[in-house]
Design a protein around this motif. Sequence first.
Motif, PDB file in Angstrom:
ATOM      1  N   LEU A   6      54.915  40.500  46.081  1.00 18.89           N
ATOM      2  CA  LEU A   6      53.870  39.769  44.552  1.00 18.89           C
ATOM      3  C   LEU A   6      54.567  38.571  44.442  1.00 18.89           C
ATOM      4  O   LEU A   6      54.301  38.019  43.902  1.00 18.89           O
ATOM      5  N   LEU A   7      56.680  39.087  44.322  1.00 21.21           N
ATOM      6  CA  LEU A   7      57.045  37.360  43.676  1.00 21.21           C
ATOM      7  C   LEU A   7      56.655  35.947  43.819  1.00 21.21           C
ATOM      8  O   LEU A   7      56.599  34.620  43.685  1.00 21.21           O
ATOM      9  N   LYS A   8      56.311  36.244  45.715  1.00 19.05           N
ATOM     10  CA  LYS A   8      55.566  34.824  46.534  1.00 19.05           C
ATOM     11  C   LYS A   8      54.400  34.289  45.915  1.00 19.05           C
ATOM     12  O   LYS A   8      54.003  33.287  46.311  1.00 19.05           O
ATOM     13  N   ARG A   9      53.820  35.593  45.529  1.00 19.52           N
ATOM     14  CA  ARG A   9      52.097  34.721  45.378  1.00 19.52           C
ATOM     15  C   ARG A   9      51.873  35.192  43.569  1.00 19.52           C
ATOM     16  O   ARG A   9      51.405  34.254  42.967  1.00 19.52           O
ATOM     17  N   SER A  51      53.109  34.507  39.641  1.00 17.36           N
ATOM     18  CA  SER A  51      54.753  33.912  38.588  1.00 17.36           C
ATOM     19  C   SER A  51      53.993  34.936  37.191  1.00 17.36           C
ATOM     20  O   SER A  51      53.265  35.082  36.875  1.00 17.36           O
ATOM     21  N   VAL A  52      55.746  35.056  36.505  1.00 16.91           N
ATOM     22  CA  VAL A  52      55.475  35.617  34.945  1.00 16.91           C
ATOM     23  C   VAL A  52      54.368  35.012  33.838  1.00 16.91           C
ATOM     24  O   VAL A  52      54.079  33.744  34.086  1.00 16.91           O
ATOM     25  N   ASN A  53      53.616  36.209  33.327  1.00 16.63           N
ATOM     26  CA  ASN A  53      53.011  35.801  32.421  1.00 16.63           C
ATOM     27  C   ASN A  53      51.729  34.851  33.315  1.00 16.63           C
ATOM     28  O   ASN A  53      51.143  34.028  32.042  1.00 16.63           O
ATOM     29  N   ASN A  54      51.548  34.986  34.315  1.00 19.39           N
ATOM     30  CA  ASN A  54      50.087  33.750  34.509  1.00 19.39           C
ATOM     31  C   ASN A  54      49.264  34.563  35.683  1.00 19.39           C
ATOM     32  O   ASN A  54      48.070  34.470  35.778  1.00 19.39           O
ATOM     33  N   THR A  55      49.774  35.457  36.393  1.00 25.42           N
ATOM     34  CA  THR A  55      49.034  35.781  37.524  1.00 25.42           C
ATOM     35  C   THR A  55      48.430  37.140  36.873  1.00 25.42           C
ATOM     36  O   THR A  55      49.417  37.992  37.006  1.00 25.42           O
ATOM     37  N   LEU A  56      47.380  37.521  37.168  1.00 27.89           N
ATOM     38  CA  LEU A  56      46.516  38.749  37.070  1.00 27.89           C
ATOM     39  C   LEU A  56      47.119  39.686  38.775  1.00 27.89           C
ATOM     40  O   LEU A  56      46.325  39.291  39.573  1.00 27.89           O
ATOM     41  N   ILE A  57      46.874  40.986  38.753  1.00 28.02           N
ATOM     42  CA  ILE A  57      47.642  42.028  39.610  1.00 28.02           C
ATOM     43  C   ILE A  57      46.428  42.800  39.073  1.00 28.02           C
ATOM     44  O   ILE A  57      46.370  43.224  37.764  1.00 28.02           O
ATOM     45  N   ASP A  58      45.996  43.355  40.410  1.00 28.08           N
ATOM     46  CA  ASP A  58      45.022  44.912  40.512  1.00 28.08           C
ATOM     47  C   ASP A  58      46.567  45.800  40.461  1.00 28.08           C
ATOM     48  O   ASP A  58      46.987  46.025  41.610  1.00 28.08           O
ATOM     49  N   LEU A  59      46.702  46.193  39.570  1.00 29.35           N
ATOM     50  CA  LEU A  59      47.630  47.452  39.422  1.00 29.35           C
ATOM     51  C   LEU A  59      47.233  48.636  39.562  1.00 29.35           C
ATOM     52  O   LEU A  59      46.305  49.509  39.025  1.00 29.35           O
ATOM     53  N   LYS A  60      48.032  49.458  40.897  1.00 28.12           N
ATOM     54  CA  LYS A  60      47.589  51.066  40.992  1.00 28.12           C
ATOM     55  C   LYS A  60      48.864  51.667  40.654  1.00 28.12           C
ATOM     56  O   LYS A  60      49.587  51.982  41.785  1.00 28.12           O
ATOM     57  N   VAL A  61      48.668  53.112  40.030  1.00 29.48           N
ATOM     58  CA  VAL A  61      49.936  54.040  39.552  1.00 29.48           C
ATOM     59  C   VAL A  61      49.267  54.966  40.291  1.00 29.48           C
ATOM     60  O   VAL A  61      48.898  55.710  40.312  1.00 29.48           O
ATOM     61  N   THR A  62      49.379  55.198  41.724  1.00 36.72           N
ATOM     62  CA  THR A  62      49.105  56.847  42.595  1.00 36.72           C
ATOM     63  C   THR A  62      49.457  57.778  42.504  1.00 36.72           C
ATOM     64  O   THR A  62      48.338  58.318  42.409  1.00 36.72           O
ATOM     65  N   ASP A  63      50.391  58.133  41.462  1.00 37.04           N
ATOM     66  CA  ASP A  63      50.541  59.944  41.196  1.00 37.04           C
ATOM     67  C   ASP A  63      50.127  60.122  39.457  1.00 37.04           C
ATOM     68  O   ASP A  63      49.901  60.812  38.495  1.00 37.04           O
TER      69      ASP A  63
END
Length: 198
Positions: A50-53, A55-67
Amino acid sequence: MAITVECKKRPEGSKPKALRRSGEIPANLYGHKGTESISLTIDAKTVERLLKRASVNNTLIDLKVTDVPWQGQALIRELQVHPAKGTPYHLSFFAVAGHGDTTVEVPLRFVGDAIGVKQEGGVLDTVVTELQVSCAPENIPEVIEIDVANLKIGDTLHISDISFPQGVTPLAESERVIVSVLPPQINAAAEEESEAAS
């Protein structure tokens, strides 16, 4: 650039050190339900990728919390790194859906060869290399390009001189200096040496 990350709810009473030893990084998700937060864990290898792609406060992430039945878009709000090892220690995510505009840090990229540098021997002084802006999550620019090709010695670009993408508003003062071209830097030590030699 869509990045999808899966994480799990952190077990009650689990110790951060024990989680890290087992290859999990502790994390928190804020903003999905007002002030409530969820304690999470993410696989350390996933965080590394994740941190290779992202950056803090800049990149939008699709976050899934599985449980937990939650899935949405989030930003990395904070990254804590181990002081000695330099490895990720803790992550904080902020859910952006339904919050309107959000504040992000966007890197600046200076393009073109300034006349004052190329032809006049000056020095390009980049005062600001990233900028805090406000925009809708879907409008977050990966980078803001600033054309410096026409700058001569003594020229300066302020925030008010920059054209920002539609829907992106800078949060710094309009008169803040972004970049300027300084006169050639004279090496005083070299001058003294040449005087001493003559």
